[in-house]
Design a protein around this motif. Structure first.
Motif, short mmCIF file in Angstrom:
data_model
loop_
_atom_site.label_atom_id
_atom_site.label_comp_id
_atom_site.label_asym_id
_atom_site.label_seq_id
_atom_site.Cartn_x
_atom_site.Cartn_y
_atom_site.Cartn_z
N ALA A 10 1.33 49.64 14.16
CA ALA A 10 2.22 48.48 14.06
C ALA A 10 3.65 48.92 13.81
O ALA A 10 4.60 48.39 14.41
CB ALA A 10 1.75 47.55 12.96
N THR A 11 3.83 49.92 12.96
CA THR A 11 5.17 50.44 12.68
C THR A 11 5.78 51.07 13.91
O THR A 11 6.98 50.89 14.20
CB THR A 11 5.11 51.47 11.53
N THR A 12 4.97 51.82 14.67
CA THR A 12 5.45 52.46 15.90
C THR A 12 5.94 51.41 16.90
O THR A 12 7.02 51.55 17.50
CB THR A 12 4.33 53.30 16.54
N TYR A 13 5.16 50.35 17.07
CA TYR A 13 5.54 49.31 18.04
C TYR A 13 6.75 48.52 17.55
O TYR A 13 7.62 48.14 18.35
CB TYR A 13 4.35 48.40 18.34
N ASP A 14 6.81 48.26 16.26
CA ASP A 14 7.97 47.56 15.71
C ASP A 14 9.24 48.39 15.91
O ASP A 14 10.28 47.87 16.31
CB ASP A 14 7.74 47.28 14.22
N ASP A 15 9.15 49.70 15.65
CA ASP A 15 10.30 50.59 15.83
C ASP A 15 10.71 50.66 17.30
O ASP A 15 11.91 50.63 17.62
CB ASP A 15 9.96 51.98 15.30
N PHE A 16 9.72 50.74 18.18
CA PHE A 16 10.02 50.78 19.61
C PHE A 16 10.77 49.52 20.04
O PHE A 16 11.76 49.58 20.77
CB PHE A 16 8.72 50.91 20.41
N GLY A 17 10.29 48.38 19.57
CA GLY A 17 10.94 47.13 19.96
C GLY A 17 12.33 46.98 19.40
O GLY A 17 13.27 46.62 20.12
N ARG A 18 12.50 47.26 18.11
CA ARG A 18 13.78 47.04 17.45
C ARG A 18 14.80 48.14 17.72
O ARG A 18 15.99 47.87 17.84
CB ARG A 18 13.57 46.90 15.93
N PRO A 55 3.67 52.95 23.18
CA PRO A 55 4.10 51.78 23.96
C PRO A 55 4.43 52.08 25.41
O PRO A 55 4.02 51.34 26.31
CB PRO A 55 5.34 51.28 23.20
N ASN A 56 5.18 53.14 25.67
CA ASN A 56 5.56 53.44 27.05
C ASN A 56 4.34 53.54 27.96
O ASN A 56 4.33 53.04 29.08
CB ASN A 56 6.34 54.75 27.12
N LEU A 57 3.30 54.21 27.49
CA LEU A 57 2.10 54.42 28.30
C LEU A 57 1.30 53.13 28.44
O LEU A 57 0.88 52.76 29.55
CB LEU A 57 1.23 55.52 27.69
N VAL A 58 1.09 52.43 27.34
CA VAL A 58 0.30 51.20 27.38
C VAL A 58 0.96 50.15 28.27
O VAL A 58 0.30 49.49 29.09
CB VAL A 58 0.08 50.66 25.95
N PHE A 59 2.26 49.99 28.12
CA PHE A 59 2.97 48.97 28.92
C PHE A 59 2.97 49.34 30.40
O PHE A 59 2.79 48.48 31.27
CB PHE A 59 4.40 48.82 28.42
N ALA A 60 3.18 50.62 30.72
CA ALA A 60 3.17 51.03 32.12
C ALA A 60 1.77 50.87 32.72
O ALA A 60 1.62 50.43 33.87
CB ALA A 60 3.64 52.47 32.26
N ALA A 61 0.74 51.22 31.95
CA ALA A 61 -0.63 51.06 32.44
C ALA A 61 -0.94 49.59 32.70
O ALA A 61 -1.60 49.25 33.70
CB ALA A 61 -1.61 51.64 31.42
N ALA A 62 -0.46 48.71 31.83
CA ALA A 62 -0.68 47.28 32.03
C ALA A 62 0.00 46.80 33.31
O ALA A 62 -0.59 46.05 34.11
CB ALA A 62 -0.17 46.50 30.82
N ARG A 63 1.22 47.23 33.52
CA ARG A 63 1.95 46.83 34.73
C ARG A 63 1.29 47.43 35.97
O ARG A 63 1.23 46.78 37.03
CB ARG A 63 3.41 47.26 34.62
#
Length: 339
Positions: A10-18, A55-63
């Motif tokens: 959760a911290t990793t994704y929050d940091d990535f977003g912000r 995040p980079n990998l999960v989001f790209a895989a989803a797309r």
């Protein structure tokens, strides 16, 4: 799977977003912050191997699997329904953000080197950054745009970069006599599927739209003159690869956003290797690095307190900070390190 692991994700994704997506990719900011507050998604991420949670990998895989580019609250049901496909794609692929525009931030230090240069990129992916001398660059300076073209004229690939001082604009391209790379999973720039994956790794958003066409044009240049990219661990391969460079050339070992994939011990090992590489091979070696703050403590200690590093790498020359380089090459700032 423990609560601590889910909290860390959760911290990793929050940091990535912000810190990284904000102001440059609104959709990824929304997805990252949404996931950081979503217990079910965090549990699914925690079940993946650590290297596959980013995040980079999960989001790209989803797309890649067809996720609609919709706000998180709308796309969430789709992600849950197709999670097995997303996880499978993420397991089979890796994050290799091969951004040719980063060459605009490599040219200023490379132009300071006299004589022939042998480039050795660790984490080279498809090798798009091994061709800084083949791209044109439009540098936006305080006094206007200054174009720098290769010796043989304007390139089909035009990079763009905003600099905070006229002195950063290189007077010429380097004399590159050798190009070599190291990567755990080299990419063939002539493979359409591989290039399609690289374009999927480009973040959605108006700040990034031009990156897709630029990536494809740069891949065509690389495919026409493919460099040697050796498969393997950078720590195990860098010494022999550097020693193989032409004897009369300065060996330049460089990388962008690579050391963050090593743990602290691995980063220390690589930094120590680089510190003694020239002596071991009896050659002049220059180590150029674009990495995030927090990669090596001795570099962090030389960055002035209060320096804004969001969306920026700390660029170093032999572990000495010399500039802040935009994460995708759009900016180059030397003001924090002048004097």
């Amino acid at each position: 799977m423990g609560t601590d692991q889910r909290e860390q994700i959760a911290t990793t994704y929050d940091d990535f977003g912000r810190r990284w997506a904000r102001g440059t990719s609104p959709l990824y900011e929304d997805w990252a912050l949404g996931i950081s507050q979503d217990p079910e998604m965090l549990a699914r991420l925690a079940a993946l191997p650590r290297a596959k949670q980013q995040p980079n990998l999960v989001f790209a895989a989803a797309r890649w699997e067809g996720a609609p580019l919709s706000p998180y609250h709308e796309v969430r049901p789709w992600l849950l329904e197709h999670w097995d496909r997303i996880a499978a794609t993420g397991a089979a692929r890796t994050v290799q953000t091969n951004e040719a525009n980063r060459c605009a931030t490599w040219l200023p230090p490379l132009a300071r080197l006299g004589g022939p240069v042998a480039l050795l990129e660790v984490g080279a992916a498809a090798g798009l950054c091994l061709f800084p001398d083949r791209y044109s660059v439009d540098y936006a300076t305080p006094s206007g745009i200054r174009r720098v073209d290769p010796l043989d004229g304007p390139s089909d690939v035009a990079l763009s970069c905003r600099v905070d001082g006229e002195a950063s604009v290189p007077a010429h391209h380097p004399d590159v006599v050798s190009r070599r790379g190291i990567d755990l999973d080299p990419i063939d720039a002539g493979d359409p599927d591989a290039v399609d994956w690289l374009t999927t790794l480009v973040w959605p958003g108006p700040d990034h739209d031009a990156r897709v066409s630029r990536l494809r044009a740069a891949a065509a240049i690389v495919a026409a003159d493919p460099p040697v990219i050796e498969r393997g661990d950078l720590r195990e391969k860098v010494t022999d690869a550097a020693a193989a460079a032409p004897a009369d050339a300065t060996v330049v070992v460089f990388h962008s956003a690579v050391l963050l994939y090593l743990d602290a011990e691995g980063r220390r090992e690589f930094a120590d290797l680089m510190a003694g590489l020239g002596d071991r091979i009896g050659r002049r070696v220059v180590w150029l690095s674009n990495e995030t703050l927090g990669t090596l403590p001795e570099i962090d200690a030389r960055v002035p307190a209060g320096t804004a590093t969001d969306h920026r790498f700390v660029q170093t020359w032999d572990a000495r900070p010399i500039a802040l380089a935009g994460q995708h090459g759009a900016t180059y700032e030397t003001a924090p390190f002048r004097g």
